[in-house]
Design a protein around this motif. Sequence first.
Motif, PDB file in Angstrom:
ATOM      1  N   ASN A  14       0.814  -1.214   0.000  1.00 42.92           N
ATOM      2  CA  ASN A  14       0.000   0.000   0.000  1.00 42.92           C
ATOM      3  C   ASN A  14       0.848   1.265   0.000  1.00 42.92           C
ATOM      4  OD1 ASN A  14      -2.804  -0.659  -0.232  1.00 42.92           O
ATOM      5  ND2 ASN A  14      -2.735  -1.499   1.843  1.00 42.92           N
ATOM      6  N   ASN A 334     -13.602   5.106  -5.805  1.00 45.12           N
ATOM      7  CA  ASN A 334     -12.513   5.789  -5.113  1.00 45.12           C
ATOM      8  C   ASN A 334     -13.061   6.772  -4.084  1.00 45.12           C
ATOM      9  OD1 ASN A 334      -9.647   6.705  -4.806  1.00 45.12           O
ATOM     10  ND2 ASN A 334     -10.497   8.603  -5.633  1.00 45.12           N
ATOM     11  N   VAL A 338     -12.911   4.108  -1.089  1.00 40.13           N
ATOM     12  CA  VAL A 338     -11.508   4.292  -0.692  1.00 40.13           C
ATOM     13  C   VAL A 338     -11.372   5.479   0.258  1.00 40.13           C
ATOM     14  CG1 VAL A 338      -9.163   4.773  -1.472  1.00 40.13           C
ATOM     15  CG2 VAL A 338     -10.620   3.242  -2.810  1.00 40.13           C
ATOM     16  N   LYS A 339     -11.887   6.628  -0.132  1.00 37.41           N
ATOM     17  CA  LYS A 339     -11.703   7.839   0.673  1.00 37.41           C
ATOM     18  C   LYS A 339     -12.498   7.816   1.976  1.00 37.41           C
ATOM     19  CE  LYS A 339     -10.017  11.040  -2.837  1.00 37.41           C
ATOM     20  NZ  LYS A 339      -8.771  11.338  -2.097  1.00 37.41           N
ATOM     21  N   ASN A 341     -12.446   5.072   3.711  1.00 33.24           N
ATOM     22  CA  ASN A 341     -11.691   4.044   4.438  1.00 33.24           C
ATOM     23  C   ASN A 341     -12.431   2.724   4.595  1.00 33.24           C
ATOM     24  OD1 ASN A 341      -9.380   5.726   4.950  1.00 33.24           O
ATOM     25  ND2 ASN A 341     -10.599   6.766   6.512  1.00 33.24           N
ATOM     26  N   THR A 344      -9.104  -0.212   0.626  1.00 37.82           N
ATOM     27  CA  THR A 344      -7.868   0.494   0.271  1.00 37.82           C
ATOM     28  C   THR A 344      -7.791   0.695  -1.241  1.00 37.82           C
ATOM     29  OG1 THR A 344      -6.518  -1.495  -0.050  1.00 37.82           O
ATOM     30  CG2 THR A 344      -6.708  -0.637   2.213  1.00 37.82           C
ATOM     31  N   LEU A 345      -6.956   1.632  -1.632  1.00 40.15           N
ATOM     32  CA  LEU A 345      -6.752   1.859  -3.062  1.00 40.15           C
ATOM     33  C   LEU A 345      -6.152   0.624  -3.719  1.00 40.15           C
ATOM     34  CD1 LEU A 345      -6.984   3.912  -5.361  1.00 40.15           C
ATOM     35  CD2 LEU A 345      -4.689   4.720  -4.770  1.00 40.15           C
ATOM     36  N   ASN A 346      -5.303  -0.081  -2.999  1.00 39.13           N
ATOM     37  CA  ASN A 346      -4.719  -1.310  -3.532  1.00 39.13           C
ATOM     38  C   ASN A 346      -5.791  -2.366  -3.782  1.00 39.13           C
ATOM     39  OD1 ASN A 346      -2.445  -2.721  -4.430  1.00 39.13           O
ATOM     40  ND2 ASN A 346      -1.241  -2.054  -2.667  1.00 39.13           N
ATOM     41  N   GLN A 347      -6.737  -2.488  -2.861  1.00 40.30           N
ATOM     42  CA  GLN A 347      -7.828  -3.445  -3.063  1.00 40.30           C
ATOM     43  C   GLN A 347      -8.654  -3.071  -4.287  1.00 40.30           C
ATOM     44  OE1 GLN A 347      -9.453  -3.035   0.952  1.00 40.30           O
ATOM     45  NE2 GLN A 347      -9.142  -5.230   1.308  1.00 40.30           N
TER      46      GLN A 347
END
Length: 426
Positions: A14, A334, A338-339, A341, A344-347
């Motif tokens: 990450n 995203n 993602v933002k 929480n 994650t961005l990786n997920q």
Amino acid sequence: MILLKNATRLMPSNKVEGCDILIEDKKIKAISPSIPEDEAQIIDCGGKMLFPGFIDVHIHLREPGGEHKETIRTGTQAAARGGFTTVCSMPNTNPVPDKAETISGLLDKIHQDAVVRVLPYAAITKGLKGEELTPIQDLANNGIVAFTDDGVGVQTADYMLRAMKKAAACGKPIVAHCEDNSIVYEGVVHDGEVSGRLQLPGIPSLAESVQIARDVLLAEASGCHYHVCHVSTKESVRVIRDAKKAGINVTAEVTPHHLLLNETAIIEDNANFKMNPPLRAKEDQKALLEGLLDGTIDFIATDHAPHAEDEKALGFRKAPFGIVGLETAFSLLNTYLVKTNKITLNQLSEWLTRKPADVFGLPYGRLEEGAIADLTLVDLEKEFFIDKHSFYSKGKNTPFHDWKVSGEPVLTIAEGKIVYEGDLHE
């Protein structure tokens, strides 16, 4: 040659790192902290995030037969704008791709008009009617990715079992829209709060989950790879989770709209919220995210389903099912997952790239030396309002018009060729 300078990429931990990437002969030739500027075309990425090209295994291009809704050209332009470099097109077209000649003509048209890679599905049954199997072995040898009757569930266990056995023999997945027509009851929304409030016929959750339960047992008996389209109910998640624990070769996808919306989003008779499966209850929405996070659901697919505006203006009872999604998927996920929480961005990257590639055995979805140069550059800080009037797709049927989002694909490269370039240097 193309040299991408000053990019950022995600690492498995990450963490992020800066990199340059050299593209030559449709492949990633080199990845390094700094690559000398030789004779390549230089693109300054300005520190923006570089991902493998996104993959969507569930879209509708409508061509042939539905060109007023979408064409191969406009649909793949929309895909490129959304950062997708590989898409898989569903077979509910006219004619249906249920024989070798039709597949051949479709592949010719794709080669002529598509701006990103299109992998077509073939039908399980002739004409998608559920009455006679297609020549599965013959079609498997003609450039198709898998078999599906998407849009309608295969209603009899007999046909599904025979199809699974034939597909297993030629190493192709069976991809299923799961819906038991005997308990759909002409529904147009979820059978729950919204159906009562708007006095609309409801589709019960069981219509989906009971067919998945049937099919995972058929998949176990046949040895077939069975993939479930657009999972929408908590019961479906439970059945798929149990099937995986039993060692059955089942995989599944979920859409952005089922992750981000539930039936309470439907305030009025607005058919831009009409899709199949419908938006379900809050507890279903919660179960879908949990299933994605624990691996029960394997990845995300948009089910991009464009329709003409006059068709969607007919209201819930008469309008066709479906919404568009290619141009909004990353930004929405995203922003709201993602933002916040939740993931994650990786997920998110994995669910849009490597995971669908692995499930369908595709050699894409990798950002590494020697890989095919399918790349998507995203400005993660760009904030904007979704504007359906700016879509490249012919379809404007989205429930997300005017939503504020952040994270916009600004450059898409497919097999080393720039297929979309947005505001790189804003």
